[in-house]
Write an enzyme that holds these catalytic residues in place. Structure first.
Site, short mmCIF file in Angstrom:
data_model
loop_
_atom_site.label_atom_id
_atom_site.label_comp_id
_atom_site.label_asym_id
_atom_site.label_seq_id
_atom_site.Cartn_x
_atom_site.Cartn_y
_atom_site.Cartn_z
N HIS A 173 -40.43 -31.75 -18.56
CA HIS A 173 -41.85 -31.40 -18.64
C HIS A 173 -42.63 -31.96 -17.44
O HIS A 173 -43.84 -32.24 -17.55
CB HIS A 173 -42.50 -31.90 -19.95
N SER A 177 -49.35 -26.93 9.69
CA SER A 177 -50.75 -26.56 9.55
C SER A 177 -51.36 -26.27 10.91
O SER A 177 -51.04 -26.94 11.89
CB SER A 177 -51.53 -27.68 8.86
N LYS A 210 -48.81 -32.44 9.78
CA LYS A 210 -48.38 -31.93 8.48
C LYS A 210 -47.11 -31.10 8.65
O LYS A 210 -47.01 -30.25 9.52
CB LYS A 210 -49.48 -31.08 7.85
N ASN A 236 -44.37 -28.80 6.29
CA ASN A 236 -44.23 -28.16 4.98
C ASN A 236 -42.78 -27.78 4.68
O ASN A 236 -41.98 -27.61 5.59
CB ASN A 236 -45.10 -26.90 4.93
N GLU A 248 -39.89 -22.35 0.55
CA GLU A 248 -40.94 -21.36 0.34
C GLU A 248 -40.46 -19.96 0.72
O GLU A 248 -40.74 -18.97 0.02
CB GLU A 248 -42.18 -21.74 1.15
#
Length: 472
Positions: free
Chosen positions: A189, A319, A325, A327, A332
């Site tokens: 969860h 970014s 940054k 990612n 993705e």
């Protein structure tokens, strides 16, 4: 190649059963292809090249079979075979401009292939080779297109997807072994749960991929069953009774696949249940890849405010406005490919249910989406294996720190102190931001050494005493 909406400046006149039509001078196709170019919308989605290549193989096998049976002169069969194999090898892909959204049987693409092969064969023979009477002998679009879907998909599974899955499974197995002794906080969860090793967690991903392989292996016998020889409605009209077995034999030799005639030719034309089944397995694989991709993203989250358990390879700036940054771009990308496969499955399912009496009439739609899904699935597996799984590193200190502060470790004390006392200790440890062993040592009749033994995270990953209650 642009659709010629107006008569080109340089053209030749071709004829079919409907009369004359102007065809670009340099085009290898003929009248029926040109009419299709004028009739159907230019969506930008061409018939997938693997389908055209499979049709080339079918035409080569049919020419060999018709020559074997004495229905086609050996010289004509030879030039048809040579031209058909050129199509199959992909060197003429620019000659197949037709849109996916055409006649539901794929007749236009079948005739496109017939016409291109006939033009090349005629030039080689120095005499007319007819696209219908010679190249399409003993065939119908109604059995060529379903056969092409099965052959193209079977080749994609065997040559592209299964090797990619094997690569991903191997990469996962290697990392599972590498991290077999790294205990970490489990999560259910999205909340802290009992520990497991990182190796155990990765082994779950590996099992998902291996199950995907097993599903693909299961569908292969049905995928290898071919409609060829059924001709127009399944009765084999205009084809000799032995044509089906012989053409499939030649196709097996050309592809290296163990192909067979479909057990029921009527079903082979009227439905695309095997394509729907294969797409369903690809959808399941897409769900597996989504699960793995999302786990990687969560574990990589941070670097300060997330879980920060692993660091995926830094592949590009993340970014255009936030310097520094980085990612999780590969997971993705995989998630988007998986989403496309799942969407394709919906289209394939709708197409598969569109069999009316003796023929499915959404064959090009099924072909496009199925071949795209197979290609995307292979790309996703290889990308994940090479650019994410193989190269991620782990933050052992952070993993250990999170695990030491995990109050759910108290579950191991359930058989000794009971669920209610354990829950109270867990809440106290959480509120005080203390390790559970530091709280429990003052609350239970066990020494720090005994508690350390009972609460050893690595030992807890190996099972042992079962708690009285459950955990979810």
């Amino acid at each position: 190649m642009d659709r010629p909406d107006t008569q080109p400046l340089q053209h030749r006149i071709e004829r079919d059963s409907m009369g004359e039509v102007a065809v670009p001078l340099q085009a290898l196709w003929g009248a029926q292809t040109q009419r299709a170019l004028q009739n159907f919308p230019a969506s930008g989605l061409r018939m997938p090249p693997p389908i055209v290549h499979a049709m080339g193989l079918i035409k080569a096998a049919a020419a060999l079979t018709n020559a074997d049976l004495g229905d086609l002169p050996s010289a004509s069969a030879a030039v048809i075979r040579i031209a058909a194999l050129q199509v199959a090898q992909g060197s003429l892909d620019e000659q197949f401009p037709l849109d996916v959204f055409q006649t539901g049987s794929g007749t236009s693409t079948n005739m496109n292939v017939n016409e291109v092969i006939a033009t090349l064969a005629s030039r080689a023979a120095g005499t007319r080779i007819d696209p219908n009477d010679h190249v399409n002998m003993s065939q119908s679009s109604n059995d060529v297109m379903p056969t092409a879907i099965h052959v193209a998909a079977a080749l994609a599974v065997e040559r592209e997807l299964l090797p990619a899955l094997a690569q991903l499974a191997s990469a996962l197995q290697a990392r599972a072994r590498e991290f077999a002794q790294v205990a970490k906080t489990g999560r259910t969860h999205l909340m802290d749960a009992m520990p497991l090793t990182l190796g155990q967690e990765i082994s779950g991903w590996q099992a998902q991929i291996e199950a995907g392989v097993a599903r693909l292996r299961d569908v292969q016998p049905r995928l290898h069953g071919l409609a060829q020889g059924a001709t127009a409605v399944g009765t084999g009209i205009n084809a000799r009774p032995e044509f089906a077995a012989r053409v499939v034999h030649h196709l097996s030799n050309l592809t290296g696949l163990a192909l067979t005639p479909a057990p029921n030719p009527f079903a082979a034309l009227a439905c695309q249940d095997t394509a729907v089944e294969l797409s369903g397995h690809l959808k399941t694989l897409a769900a597996s890849l989504t699960k793995i991709g999302n786990d990687l993203r969560w574990m990589n989250s941070g670097p300060l405010a997330g879980l920060g358990e692993i660091q995926l390879p830094a592949l590009q700036p993340g970014s255009s406005i936030m310097p520094g940054k980085v990612n999780p771009v590969i997971p993705e990308s995989v998630l988007m490919m998986a989403a496309q496969i799942i969407g394709n499955d919906a289209a394939i399912t709708l197409g598969g249910q569109s069999g009316n009496f003796e023929l499915n009439v959404m064959l090009p739609l099924i072909a496009h989406n199925l071949l795209q899904s197979l290609h995307l699935a292979a790309l996703a597996c290889r990308s994940l294996a090479e650019r994410a799984i193989a190269g991620f590193t782990i933050d052992r200190e952070r993993i250990a720190e999170q695990l030491a502060r995990n109050p759910i470790l108290v579950t191991a004390l359930n058989p000794i102190i009971g669920y209610q006392r354990g829950a109270a200790l867990a809440k106290q440890a959480y509120l005080e931001s203390r390790a559970i062993v530091d709280v429990a040592v003052n609350e239970v009749e066990l020494s720090r050494e005994q508690l350390g033994e009972l609460l050893d995270p690595l030992k807890l990953t190996r099972g042992g005493v079962h708690s009285k209650g459950g955990q979810n």
